[in-house]
Design a protein around this motif. Structure first.
Motif, PDB file in Angstrom:
ATOM      1  N   TYR A 190       0.786  -1.018   0.042  1.00  0.00           N
ATOM      2  CA  TYR A 190      -0.071   0.145  -0.284  1.00  0.00           C
ATOM      3  C   TYR A 190       0.790   1.037   0.234  1.00  0.00           C
ATOM      4  N   LEU A 191       2.149   1.291   0.715  1.00  0.00           N
ATOM      5  CA  LEU A 191       3.040   2.737   1.156  1.00  0.00           C
ATOM      6  C   LEU A 191       3.153   2.635  -0.513  1.00  0.00           C
ATOM      7  N   ARG A 192       3.415   1.640  -0.852  1.00  0.00           N
ATOM      8  CA  ARG A 192       4.514   1.661  -2.106  1.00  0.00           C
ATOM      9  C   ARG A 192       3.805   2.468  -3.556  1.00  0.00           C
ATOM     10  N   GLY A 193       2.314   1.708  -3.084  1.00  0.00           N
ATOM     11  CA  GLY A 193       0.973   2.216  -3.965  1.00  0.00           C
ATOM     12  C   GLY A 193       0.853   3.775  -4.186  1.00  0.00           C
ATOM     13  N   ARG A 225       3.798   8.969 -10.844  1.00  0.00           N
ATOM     14  CA  ARG A 225       3.090   8.786 -12.489  1.00  0.00           C
ATOM     15  C   ARG A 225       2.351   9.905 -11.739  1.00  0.00           C
ATOM     16  N   GLY A 226       2.473  11.193 -11.394  1.00  0.00           N
ATOM     17  CA  GLY A 226       1.976  12.498 -10.996  1.00  0.00           C
ATOM     18  C   GLY A 226       0.676  12.016 -10.594  1.00  0.00           C
ATOM     19  N   GLU A 227      -0.129  10.855 -10.119  1.00  0.00           N
ATOM     20  CA  GLU A 227      -1.269  10.840  -9.256  1.00  0.00           C
ATOM     21  C   GLU A 227      -1.692  10.762  -7.881  1.00  0.00           C
ATOM     22  N   LEU A 228      -0.292  10.841  -7.452  1.00  0.00           N
ATOM     23  CA  LEU A 228      -0.616  11.246  -5.622  1.00  0.00           C
ATOM     24  C   LEU A 228      -1.093  12.024  -5.013  1.00  0.00           C
ATOM     25  N   ASN A 229      -1.789  12.238  -4.154  1.00  0.00           N
ATOM     26  CA  ASN A 229      -2.425  13.631  -3.471  1.00  0.00           C
ATOM     27  C   ASN A 229      -2.034  13.145  -2.665  1.00  0.00           C
ATOM     28  N   LEU A 230      -1.399  13.711  -1.495  1.00  0.00           N
ATOM     29  CA  LEU A 230      -1.496  13.482  -0.081  1.00  0.00           C
ATOM     30  C   LEU A 230      -2.768  14.307   0.523  1.00  0.00           C
ATOM     31  N   ILE A 231      -3.012  15.667  -0.115  1.00  0.00           N
ATOM     32  CA  ILE A 231      -3.596  16.694   0.687  1.00  0.00           C
ATOM     33  C   ILE A 231      -5.171  15.912   0.791  1.00  0.00           C
ATOM     34  N   SER A 232      -5.372  15.143  -0.357  1.00  0.00           N
ATOM     35  CA  SER A 232      -7.348  14.699  -0.780  1.00  0.00           C
ATOM     36  C   SER A 232      -6.910  13.692   0.665  1.00  0.00           C
TER      37      SER A 232
END
Length: 132
Positions: free
Chosen positions: A90-93, A100-107
């Protein structure tokens, strides 16, 4: 975001690891070192490989990795979502999504804030009430 908010968002298990990494006593405003050490300790406890943690730090920075670790831990305890069987995966994902520019940690962070607020409204036991 500050250390106190990160502590408040942590599961009881993660807060215990943060407390141990700090002074060994409950501290609602722990140092960043205690949070980082506690997050890694908790992730290790639930089966995350150290290489996944290092990849998160390298890609997301230390603060991003800490937040990703808090989110991973919280995701494990959400009964409304499918069970995470591989926390390291999950963390690696999250790291791969960032590549890929798809992670949004703020959300994800905002979602976790909303979840904790709902838990508080529903009267679920929390030893960190009224701290956010």
């Amino acid at each position: 975001m500050n250390n106190r908010i990160l502590y408040d968002l942590a599961s009881p298990e993660l807060r215990m690891h943060i407390d141990i990494a700090g002074s060994g006593a409950q501290n609602f405003n722990p140092t960043l070192y205690a949070i980082e050490t506690g997050v890694w300790s908790r992730l290790s406890e639930i089966g995350t490989n150290v290489s996944a943690w290092h990849a998160a730090i390298e890609r997301l920075t230390t603060m991003g990795a800490i937040l990703a670790g808090v989110i991973t831990d919280a995701r494990l305890s959400d009964p409304k979502l499918p069970q995470v069987v591989n926390p390291g995966g999950y963390l690696r994902g999250m790291v791969q999504a960032d590549q890929r520019g798809e992670l949004n940690l703020i959300s994800s962070f905002m979602g976790l804030l909303a979840r904790r607020a709902r838990e508080e409204e529903d009267g679920l036991p929390q030893d960190h009430k009224n701290r956010i």
